[in-house]
Design a protein around this motif. Structure first.
Motif, PDB file in Angstrom:
ATOM      1  N   VAL A   1      54.238  56.853  48.154  1.00  0.00           N
ATOM      2  CA  VAL A   1      53.206  56.072  48.605  1.00  0.00           C
ATOM      3  C   VAL A   1      53.678  55.449  50.068  1.00  0.00           C
ATOM      4  O   VAL A   1      54.771  54.469  49.914  1.00  0.00           O
ATOM      5  CB  VAL A   1      52.851  54.792  47.384  1.00  0.00           C
ATOM      6  N   ARG A   2      53.010  55.575  51.066  1.00  0.00           N
ATOM      7  CA  ARG A   2      53.248  55.194  52.367  1.00  0.00           C
ATOM      8  C   ARG A   2      52.144  54.492  53.063  1.00  0.00           C
ATOM      9  O   ARG A   2      51.132  55.173  53.173  1.00  0.00           O
ATOM     10  CB  ARG A   2      53.806  56.206  53.155  1.00  0.00           C
ATOM     11  N   PRO A   3      51.988  53.370  53.208  1.00  0.00           N
ATOM     12  CA  PRO A   3      53.027  52.266  52.986  1.00  0.00           C
ATOM     13  C   PRO A   3      52.846  51.858  51.627  1.00  0.00           C
ATOM     14  O   PRO A   3      51.923  51.749  50.852  1.00  0.00           O
ATOM     15  CB  PRO A   3      52.694  50.932  53.990  1.00  0.00           C
ATOM     16  N   PHE A   4      53.918  51.446  50.852  1.00  0.00           N
ATOM     17  CA  PHE A   4      54.007  50.985  49.467  1.00  0.00           C
ATOM     18  C   PHE A   4      53.803  49.379  49.444  1.00  0.00           C
ATOM     19  O   PHE A   4      54.275  49.021  50.488  1.00  0.00           O
ATOM     20  CB  PHE A   4      55.047  51.642  48.574  1.00  0.00           C
ATOM     21  N   GLY A   5      53.540  49.159  48.316  1.00  0.00           N
ATOM     22  CA  GLY A   5      53.644  47.554  48.229  1.00  0.00           C
ATOM     23  C   GLY A   5      52.101  47.119  48.278  1.00  0.00           C
ATOM     24  O   GLY A   5      51.269  47.830  48.018  1.00  0.00           O
ATOM     25  N   SER A   6      52.131  46.165  48.865  1.00  0.00           N
ATOM     26  CA  SER A   6      50.665  45.432  48.970  1.00  0.00           C
ATOM     27  C   SER A   6      49.962  46.135  50.352  1.00  0.00           C
ATOM     28  O   SER A   6      50.172  45.999  51.184  1.00  0.00           O
ATOM     29  CB  SER A   6      50.933  43.841  49.315  1.00  0.00           C
ATOM     30  N   PHE A   7      48.986  46.824  50.075  1.00  0.00           N
ATOM     31  CA  PHE A   7      48.317  47.261  51.114  1.00  0.00           C
ATOM     32  C   PHE A   7      46.626  46.765  51.217  1.00  0.00           C
ATOM     33  O   PHE A   7      46.154  47.214  51.994  1.00  0.00           O
ATOM     34  CB  PHE A   7      48.224  48.905  50.734  1.00  0.00           C
ATOM     35  N   VAL A   8      46.305  45.987  50.165  1.00  0.00           N
ATOM     36  CA  VAL A   8      45.120  45.273  50.394  1.00  0.00           C
ATOM     37  C   VAL A   8      45.337  43.849  50.159  1.00  0.00           C
ATOM     38  O   VAL A   8      45.967  43.275  49.501  1.00  0.00           O
ATOM     39  CB  VAL A   8      44.300  45.722  49.168  1.00  0.00           C
ATOM     40  N   ARG A   9      45.035  43.014  51.399  1.00  0.00           N
ATOM     41  CA  ARG A   9      45.271  41.676  51.332  1.00  0.00           C
ATOM     42  C   ARG A   9      44.206  40.716  51.983  1.00  0.00           C
ATOM     43  O   ARG A   9      43.533  41.237  52.893  1.00  0.00           O
ATOM     44  CB  ARG A   9      46.558  41.456  52.525  1.00  0.00           C
ATOM     45  N   ALA A  10      43.652  39.843  51.135  1.00  0.00           N
ATOM     46  CA  ALA A  10      42.740  39.145  51.725  1.00  0.00           C
ATOM     47  C   ALA A  10      43.208  37.419  51.217  1.00  0.00           C
ATOM     48  O   ALA A  10      43.715  37.219  50.132  1.00  0.00           O
ATOM     49  CB  ALA A  10      41.539  39.203  51.015  1.00  0.00           C
ATOM     50  N   ASP A  11      43.304  36.713  52.200  1.00  0.00           N
ATOM     51  CA  ASP A  11      43.832  35.258  51.991  1.00  0.00           C
ATOM     52  C   ASP A  11      42.688  34.208  51.788  1.00  0.00           C
ATOM     53  O   ASP A  11      43.243  33.374  51.240  1.00  0.00           O
ATOM     54  CB  ASP A  11      44.734  34.935  53.187  1.00  0.00           C
TER      55      ASP A  11
ATOM     56  N   LEU B   1      45.156  36.338  42.992  1.00  0.00           N
ATOM     57  CA  LEU B   1      45.160  37.363  42.220  1.00  0.00           C
ATOM     58  C   LEU B   1      45.949  38.433  42.664  1.00  0.00           C
ATOM     59  O   LEU B   1      45.987  39.192  43.879  1.00  0.00           O
ATOM     60  CB  LEU B   1      43.596  38.054  41.816  1.00  0.00           C
ATOM     61  N   ASP B   2      46.859  39.121  41.944  1.00  0.00           N
ATOM     62  CA  ASP B   2      47.739  40.485  42.298  1.00  0.00           C
ATOM     63  C   ASP B   2      47.185  41.249  41.425  1.00  0.00           C
ATOM     64  O   ASP B   2      47.100  41.391  40.150  1.00  0.00           O
ATOM     65  CB  ASP B   2      49.109  40.127  41.927  1.00  0.00           C
ATOM     66  N   VAL B   3      46.955  42.505  42.060  1.00  0.00           N
ATOM     67  CA  VAL B   3      46.394  43.597  41.237  1.00  0.00           C
ATOM     68  C   VAL B   3      47.369  44.867  41.529  1.00  0.00           C
ATOM     69  O   VAL B   3      47.206  45.601  42.364  1.00  0.00           O
ATOM     70  CB  VAL B   3      45.014  44.014  41.662  1.00  0.00           C
ATOM     71  N   PRO B   4      48.413  45.306  40.604  1.00  0.00           N
ATOM     72  CA  PRO B   4      49.021  46.143  40.713  1.00  0.00           C
ATOM     73  C   PRO B   4      48.194  47.547  40.295  1.00  0.00           C
ATOM     74  O   PRO B   4      47.446  47.379  39.468  1.00  0.00           O
ATOM     75  CB  PRO B   4      50.482  46.041  40.152  1.00  0.00           C
ATOM     76  N   LEU B   5      48.478  48.620  40.847  1.00  0.00           N
ATOM     77  CA  LEU B   5      47.614  49.928  40.519  1.00  0.00           C
ATOM     78  C   LEU B   5      48.804  50.653  39.751  1.00  0.00           C
ATOM     79  O   LEU B   5      49.833  50.870  40.200  1.00  0.00           O
ATOM     80  CB  LEU B   5      47.335  50.629  41.697  1.00  0.00           C
ATOM     81  N   GLU B   6      48.201  51.450  38.633  1.00  0.00           N
ATOM     82  CA  GLU B   6      49.023  52.055  37.874  1.00  0.00           C
ATOM     83  C   GLU B   6      48.703  53.455  37.971  1.00  0.00           C
ATOM     84  O   GLU B   6      47.320  53.690  37.621  1.00  0.00           O
ATOM     85  CB  GLU B   6      49.106  51.760  36.307  1.00  0.00           C
TER      86      GLU B   6
ATOM     87  N   GLU C   1      42.679  34.459  46.890  1.00  0.00           N
ATOM     88  CA  GLU C   1      43.751  35.053  47.627  1.00  0.00           C
ATOM     89  C   GLU C   1      43.884  36.333  46.820  1.00  0.00           C
ATOM     90  O   GLU C   1      44.481  36.186  45.711  1.00  0.00           O
ATOM     91  CB  GLU C   1      45.084  34.141  47.477  1.00  0.00           C
ATOM     92  N   LEU C   2      43.876  37.489  47.456  1.00  0.00           N
ATOM     93  CA  LEU C   2      43.759  38.837  46.791  1.00  0.00           C
ATOM     94  C   LEU C   2      44.773  39.658  47.309  1.00  0.00           C
ATOM     95  O   LEU C   2      45.019  39.912  48.376  1.00  0.00           O
ATOM     96  CB  LEU C   2      42.467  39.385  46.781  1.00  0.00           C
ATOM     97  N   ARG C   3      45.594  40.398  46.484  1.00  0.00           N
ATOM     98  CA  ARG C   3      46.734  41.302  46.726  1.00  0.00           C
ATOM     99  C   ARG C   3      46.522  42.663  45.794  1.00  0.00           C
ATOM    100  O   ARG C   3      46.579  42.342  44.746  1.00  0.00           O
ATOM    101  CB  ARG C   3      48.116  40.984  46.626  1.00  0.00           C
ATOM    102  N   VAL C   4      46.414  43.829  46.382  1.00  0.00           N
ATOM    103  CA  VAL C   4      46.186  44.848  45.676  1.00  0.00           C
ATOM    104  C   VAL C   4      47.480  45.547  45.844  1.00  0.00           C
ATOM    105  O   VAL C   4      47.832  45.909  47.275  1.00  0.00           O
ATOM    106  CB  VAL C   4      45.157  46.017  46.050  1.00  0.00           C
ATOM    107  N   VAL C   5      48.435  46.128  44.980  1.00  0.00           N
ATOM    108  CA  VAL C   5      49.775  46.656  45.428  1.00  0.00           C
ATOM    109  C   VAL C   5      49.900  48.227  44.721  1.00  0.00           C
ATOM    110  O   VAL C   5      49.400  48.434  43.624  1.00  0.00           O
ATOM    111  CB  VAL C   5      50.618  45.842  44.503  1.00  0.00           C
ATOM    112  N   ALA C   6      50.291  49.370  45.438  1.00  0.00           N
ATOM    113  CA  ALA C   6      50.696  50.482  44.992  1.00  0.00           C
ATOM    114  C   ALA C   6      52.087  50.682  45.283  1.00  0.00           C
ATOM    115  O   ALA C   6      52.532  50.580  46.364  1.00  0.00           O
ATOM    116  CB  ALA C   6      49.612  51.372  45.716  1.00  0.00           C
ATOM    117  N   ASN C   7      52.796  51.155  44.202  1.00  0.00           N
ATOM    118  CA  ASN C   7      54.112  51.505  44.335  1.00  0.00           C
ATOM    119  C   ASN C   7      54.664  52.986  44.207  1.00  0.00           C
ATOM    120  O   ASN C   7      53.653  53.664  43.547  1.00  0.00           O
ATOM    121  CB  ASN C   7      55.028  50.505  43.359  1.00  0.00           C
ATOM    122  N   LEU C   8      55.670  53.374  44.429  1.00  0.00           N
ATOM    123  CA  LEU C   8      56.341  54.422  44.254  1.00  0.00           C
ATOM    124  C   LEU C   8      56.355  54.954  42.888  1.00  0.00           C
ATOM    125  O   LEU C   8      56.686  53.894  41.998  1.00  0.00           O
ATOM    126  CB  LEU C   8      57.822  54.731  44.972  1.00  0.00           C
ATOM    127  N   THR C   9      55.975  56.059  42.488  1.00  0.00           N
ATOM    128  CA  THR C   9      56.597  56.669  41.236  1.00  0.00           C
ATOM    129  C   THR C   9      57.217  57.882  41.124  1.00  0.00           C
ATOM    130  O   THR C   9      57.689  58.370  42.333  1.00  0.00           O
ATOM    131  CB  THR C   9      55.265  57.234  40.326  1.00  0.00           C
TER     132      THR C   9
END
Length: 181
Positions: free
Chosen positions: A55-65, A164-169, A42-50
């Motif tokens: 970032v639109r949409p922000f949060g989890s934008f890649v999802r695989a269950d 696996l959660d993968v936030p982007l910096e 289960e994978l999530r890639v996350v991009a948040n505002l700085t």
């Protein structure tokens, strides 16, 4: 008095039985269908505002269950728009901050910004900021695309049952005046 006690006992037992039967019926009717547990990633890639980037949409934008190393089920793709909110061009580098390191050598990741490839590596390779910065013009959106996949032949034990959660910096700096995209 003894007749009243036996009637009270009978009513009490009948009430308990009906209540228990109702509770069992409720639980059985609201049960979640069984799903295979532990066979996939289960994978999530996350991009948040700085402060400098929207970032639109922000949060989890890649999802695989249920990501597996099987063709047709082995990759996840996501897109989001990042916008330089400043009045000057910005240079952008990014990196991944995965929630665990067990998939660093297994999971592959490709990243592009504004149509320009910035990474094609393992998850572990993306723990460091991308080498070449991308220039983001002021007040203009650029598409961020992330593709993650398990190469065919990856042993199931390497990924099965993991989340696996993968936030982007994002690292941004003001670009030199002569910087071009």
């Amino acid at each position: 008095m003894s007749t009243k006690r036996s009637a009270d006992r009978w009513a009490s037992r009948a009430g308990f039985g009906l209540g228990a039967a109702g509770a069992v019926a409720f639980v059985l009717s609201s049960a979640v269908p069984a799903a295979p547990v532990g066979h996939a990633l289960e994978l999530r890639v996350v991009a948040n505002l700085t402060g400098r980037l929207d970032v639109r949409p922000f949060g989890s934008f890649v999802r695989a269950d249920a990501l597996r190393a099987v063709p047709g089920h082995n990759q996840a793709l996501g897109r989001t728009a990042i916008t330089n909110q400043t009045a000057r061009p910005l240079t952008l580098r990014l990196r991944a901050l995965p929630s665990e390191g067990g998939l660093d050598r297994v999971l592959r990741v490709a990243v592009s910004v504004g149509g320009r490839a910035v990474a094609d590596t393992t998850l572990g390779g993306l723990r460091a900021f991308t080498r070449t910065p991308v220039v983001l013009p002021p007040n203009q959106a650029s598409e961020l695309v992330v593709r993650a996949w398990l190469p065919p032949g990856t042993p199931r034990r390497a990924y099965a049952g993991r989340t696996l959660d993968v936030p982007l910096e994002f690292q941004t700096d003001f670009a030199p005046k002569d910087a071009a995209r």
